[in-house]
Design a protein around this motif. Structure first.
Motif, PDB file in Angstrom:
ATOM      1  N   LEU A  22     -30.215 -10.925  30.453  1.00 16.74           N
ATOM      2  CA  LEU A  22     -30.517  -9.978  31.531  1.00 16.74           C
ATOM      3  C   LEU A  22     -29.247  -9.483  32.210  1.00 16.74           C
ATOM      4  O   LEU A  22     -29.109  -8.291  32.513  1.00 16.74           O
ATOM      5  CB  LEU A  22     -31.445 -10.631  32.559  1.00 16.74           C
ATOM      6  N   PHE A  23     -28.322 -10.408  32.460  1.00 18.28           N
ATOM      7  CA  PHE A  23     -27.045 -10.021  33.076  1.00 18.28           C
ATOM      8  C   PHE A  23     -26.299  -9.034  32.179  1.00 18.28           C
ATOM      9  O   PHE A  23     -25.789  -8.005  32.648  1.00 18.28           O
ATOM     10  CB  PHE A  23     -26.187 -11.261  33.325  1.00 18.28           C
ATOM     11  N   ALA A  24     -26.251  -9.345  30.872  1.00 21.30           N
ATOM     12  CA  ALA A  24     -25.526  -8.489  29.933  1.00 21.30           C
ATOM     13  C   ALA A  24     -26.171  -7.104  29.830  1.00 21.30           C
ATOM     14  O   ALA A  24     -25.477  -6.082  29.809  1.00 21.30           O
ATOM     15  CB  ALA A  24     -25.474  -9.152  28.565  1.00 21.30           C
ATOM     16  N   LEU A  25     -27.500  -7.054  29.794  1.00 26.94           N
ATOM     17  CA  LEU A  25     -28.195  -5.772  29.685  1.00 26.94           C
ATOM     18  C   LEU A  25     -28.000  -4.931  30.941  1.00 26.94           C
ATOM     19  O   LEU A  25     -27.766  -3.717  30.863  1.00 26.94           O
ATOM     20  CB  LEU A  25     -29.685  -6.003  29.444  1.00 26.94           C
ATOM     21  N   ALA A  26     -28.085  -5.571  32.117  1.00 28.99           N
ATOM     22  CA  ALA A  26     -27.870  -4.833  33.369  1.00 28.99           C
ATOM     23  C   ALA A  26     -26.439  -4.341  33.474  1.00 28.99           C
ATOM     24  O   ALA A  26     -26.176  -3.239  33.972  1.00 28.99           O
ATOM     25  CB  ALA A  26     -28.217  -5.727  34.561  1.00 28.99           C
ATOM     26  N   LEU A  27     -25.493  -5.138  32.995  1.00 26.02           N
ATOM     27  CA  LEU A  27     -24.082  -4.734  33.010  1.00 26.02           C
ATOM     28  C   LEU A  27     -23.859  -3.530  32.088  1.00 26.02           C
ATOM     29  O   LEU A  27     -23.241  -2.536  32.484  1.00 26.02           O
ATOM     30  CB  LEU A  27     -23.210  -5.906  32.586  1.00 26.02           C
ATOM     31  N   LEU A  28     -24.364  -3.616  30.853  1.00 28.07           N
ATOM     32  CA  LEU A  28     -24.185  -2.521  29.896  1.00 28.07           C
ATOM     33  C   LEU A  28     -24.861  -1.245  30.374  1.00 28.07           C
ATOM     34  O   LEU A  28     -24.361  -0.142  30.142  1.00 28.07           O
ATOM     35  CB  LEU A  28     -24.745  -2.925  28.537  1.00 28.07           C
ATOM     36  N   ASP A  29     -25.987  -1.389  31.048  1.00 28.27           N
ATOM     37  CA  ASP A  29     -26.732  -0.224  31.526  1.00 28.27           C
ATOM     38  C   ASP A  29     -25.929   0.582  32.544  1.00 28.27           C
ATOM     39  O   ASP A  29     -26.178   1.772  32.741  1.00 28.27           O
ATOM     40  CB  ASP A  29     -28.048  -0.686  32.150  1.00 28.27           C
ATOM     41  N   GLY A  30     -24.937  -0.053  33.180  1.00 27.76           N
ATOM     42  CA  GLY A  30     -24.124   0.641  34.168  1.00 27.76           C
ATOM     43  C   GLY A  30     -23.274   1.745  33.570  1.00 27.76           C
ATOM     44  O   GLY A  30     -23.001   2.752  34.235  1.00 27.76           O
ATOM     45  N   LEU A  57     -34.237 -15.972  40.320  1.00 31.41           N
ATOM     46  CA  LEU A  57     -33.070 -15.962  39.435  1.00 31.41           C
ATOM     47  C   LEU A  57     -33.006 -14.672  38.623  1.00 31.41           C
ATOM     48  O   LEU A  57     -31.922 -14.122  38.395  1.00 31.41           O
ATOM     49  CB  LEU A  57     -33.113 -17.174  38.509  1.00 31.41           C
ATOM     50  N   VAL A  58     -34.156 -14.175  38.194  1.00 30.74           N
ATOM     51  CA  VAL A  58     -34.207 -12.913  37.461  1.00 30.74           C
ATOM     52  C   VAL A  58     -33.635 -11.784  38.319  1.00 30.74           C
ATOM     53  O   VAL A  58     -32.819 -10.972  37.864  1.00 30.74           O
ATOM     54  CB  VAL A  58     -35.658 -12.582  37.045  1.00 30.74           C
ATOM     55  N   ILE A  59     -34.049 -11.739  39.590  1.00 31.76           N
ATOM     56  CA  ILE A  59     -33.597 -10.681  40.497  1.00 31.76           C
ATOM     57  C   ILE A  59     -32.103 -10.795  40.763  1.00 31.76           C
ATOM     58  O   ILE A  59     -31.361  -9.800  40.720  1.00 31.76           O
ATOM     59  CB  ILE A  59     -34.395 -10.738  41.812  1.00 31.76           C
ATOM     60  N   VAL A  60     -31.627 -12.007  41.040  1.00 32.29           N
ATOM     61  CA  VAL A  60     -30.202 -12.205  41.354  1.00 32.29           C
ATOM     62  C   VAL A  60     -29.326 -11.843  40.160  1.00 32.29           C
ATOM     63  O   VAL A  60     -28.313 -11.142  40.301  1.00 32.29           O
ATOM     64  CB  VAL A  60     -29.952 -13.666  41.790  1.00 32.29           C
ATOM     65  N   VAL A  61     -29.708 -12.323  38.977  1.00 28.21           N
ATOM     66  CA  VAL A  61     -28.919 -12.053  37.773  1.00 28.21           C
ATOM     67  C   VAL A  61     -28.893 -10.556  37.469  1.00 28.21           C
ATOM     68  O   VAL A  61     -27.849  -9.984  37.124  1.00 28.21           O
ATOM     69  CB  VAL A  61     -29.488 -12.844  36.577  1.00 28.21           C
ATOM     70  N   ALA A  62     -30.040  -9.895  37.614  1.00 27.82           N
ATOM     71  CA  ALA A  62     -30.104  -8.459  37.350  1.00 27.82           C
ATOM     72  C   ALA A  62     -29.244  -7.679  38.342  1.00 27.82           C
ATOM     73  O   ALA A  62     -28.538  -6.734  37.956  1.00 27.82           O
ATOM     74  CB  ALA A  62     -31.557  -7.978  37.424  1.00 27.82           C
ATOM     75  N   ALA A  63     -29.285  -8.074  39.605  1.00 28.20           N
ATOM     76  CA  ALA A  63     -28.486  -7.387  40.626  1.00 28.20           C
ATOM     77  C   ALA A  63     -26.991  -7.558  40.365  1.00 28.20           C
ATOM     78  O   ALA A  63     -26.218  -6.594  40.469  1.00 28.20           O
ATOM     79  CB  ALA A  63     -28.853  -7.915  42.012  1.00 28.20           C
ATOM     80  N   LEU A  64     -26.578  -8.779  40.031  1.00 32.57           N
ATOM     81  CA  LEU A  64     -25.159  -9.031  39.755  1.00 32.57           C
ATOM     82  C   LEU A  64     -24.690  -8.256  38.526  1.00 32.57           C
ATOM     83  O   LEU A  64     -23.596  -7.672  38.522  1.00 32.57           O
ATOM     84  CB  LEU A  64     -24.925 -10.530  39.556  1.00 32.57           C
ATOM     85  N   GLY A  65     -25.511  -8.236  37.484  1.00 29.60           N
ATOM     86  CA  GLY A  65     -25.150  -7.492  36.282  1.00 29.60           C
ATOM     87  C   GLY A  65     -25.054  -5.997  36.543  1.00 29.60           C
ATOM     88  O   GLY A  65     -24.125  -5.324  36.072  1.00 29.60           O
ATOM     89  N   ALA A  66     -26.011  -5.459  37.304  1.00 30.12           N
ATOM     90  CA  ALA A  66     -26.001  -4.028  37.618  1.00 30.12           C
ATOM     91  C   ALA A  66     -24.776  -3.661  38.445  1.00 30.12           C
ATOM     92  O   ALA A  66     -24.132  -2.638  38.204  1.00 30.12           O
ATOM     93  CB  ALA A  66     -27.280  -3.651  38.363  1.00 30.12           C
ATOM     94  N   CYS A  67     -24.458  -4.505  39.417  1.00 32.76           N
ATOM     95  CA  CYS A  67     -23.294  -4.245  40.266  1.00 32.76           C
ATOM     96  C   CYS A  67     -21.997  -4.289  39.441  1.00 32.76           C
ATOM     97  O   CYS A  67     -21.119  -3.439  39.595  1.00 32.76           O
ATOM     98  CB  CYS A  67     -23.246  -5.260  41.399  1.00 32.76           C
TER      99      CYS A  67
END
Length: 209
Positions: A22-30, A57-67
């Motif tokens: 999830l972190f990796a996907l949110a990061l790449l989506d940026g 944890l899903v929300i926190v990880v997604a937010a950190l990855g997106a940021c």
């Protein structure tokens, strides 16, 4: 590619590797907006309703990855602008973002493709990094909460009736926009009050004497 990524998310749903994915996907989506980050977060949140994943944890990880992904996009924009920074379109964009940069960034987070264009432009016009980070944290955090709650409280219902999900997202965007505009207006008004009163014109002063 999207279906392959979602299949992988389903396979690791009960594994700790889910949060890494999830972190990796949110990061790449940026900076690579074809990655299905939002769908993956909603899917993981749906499974949280049955206890297979941890919603917080899903929300926190997604937010950190997106940021983190948005900051990569900002860096790409700042490195690739080159001579374009002095052209009229970039000068206009810089002035517009200087006044409403935070609001634009928060709203663009909910527009497919818009988030990447906005973060790239903010990097290109050298929008202050501190301001970018502050508002991006609000944008990424609200987006992660929105995606997580959609999945947790009714992912299947929204899938059958996407208008409800759209209205929920629109309501969140409008609320955040209203708050951001109110804060900006209050800060502008406070700054105007602090300005010193204009001194009388020399001619008027001489006439009074």
């Amino acid at each position: 590619m999207t279906h392959a990524i979602l299949d992988l998310v389903h396979q690791v749903m009960s594994s700790p590797w889910l949060y890494v994915a999830l972190f990796a996907l949110a990061l790449l989506d940026g900076f690579f907006p074809v990655v299905p980050a939002e769908t993956s977060v909603i899917t993981a949140a749906v499974f949280a309703a049955s206890g297979e994943t941890n919603l917080a944890l899903v929300i926190v990880v997604a937010a950190l990855g997106a940021c983190a992904g948005d900051h990569v996009s900002y860096l790409i924009g700042s490195r690739s602008a080159g001579r374009l920074r002095n052209t009229k379109p970039f000068v206009w964009a810089r002035d517009a973002l200087a006044e409403r940069g935070g609001l634009v960034l928060v709203v663009a987070r909910y527009i497919p493709g818009g988030r990447t264009a906005t973060t790239l432009t903010m990097g290109a016009v050298r929008h202050p990094l501190r301001s970018f980070t502050f508002f991006d944290a609000i944008a990424a955090g609200s987006w992660a909460v929105y995606s997580g709650l959609i999945g947790f409280f009714g992912g299947m219902a929204f899938e059958n009736d996407p208008i409800k999900g759209l209205l929920l997202g629109l309501g969140i965007v409008l609320s955040i926009t209203a708050v951001a505009e109110l804060v900006r207006w209050l800060r502008k008004r406070r700054a105007a009050r602090r300005l010193p009163a204009p001194s009388p014109e020399p001619a008027q002063t001489a006439a009074r004497r």
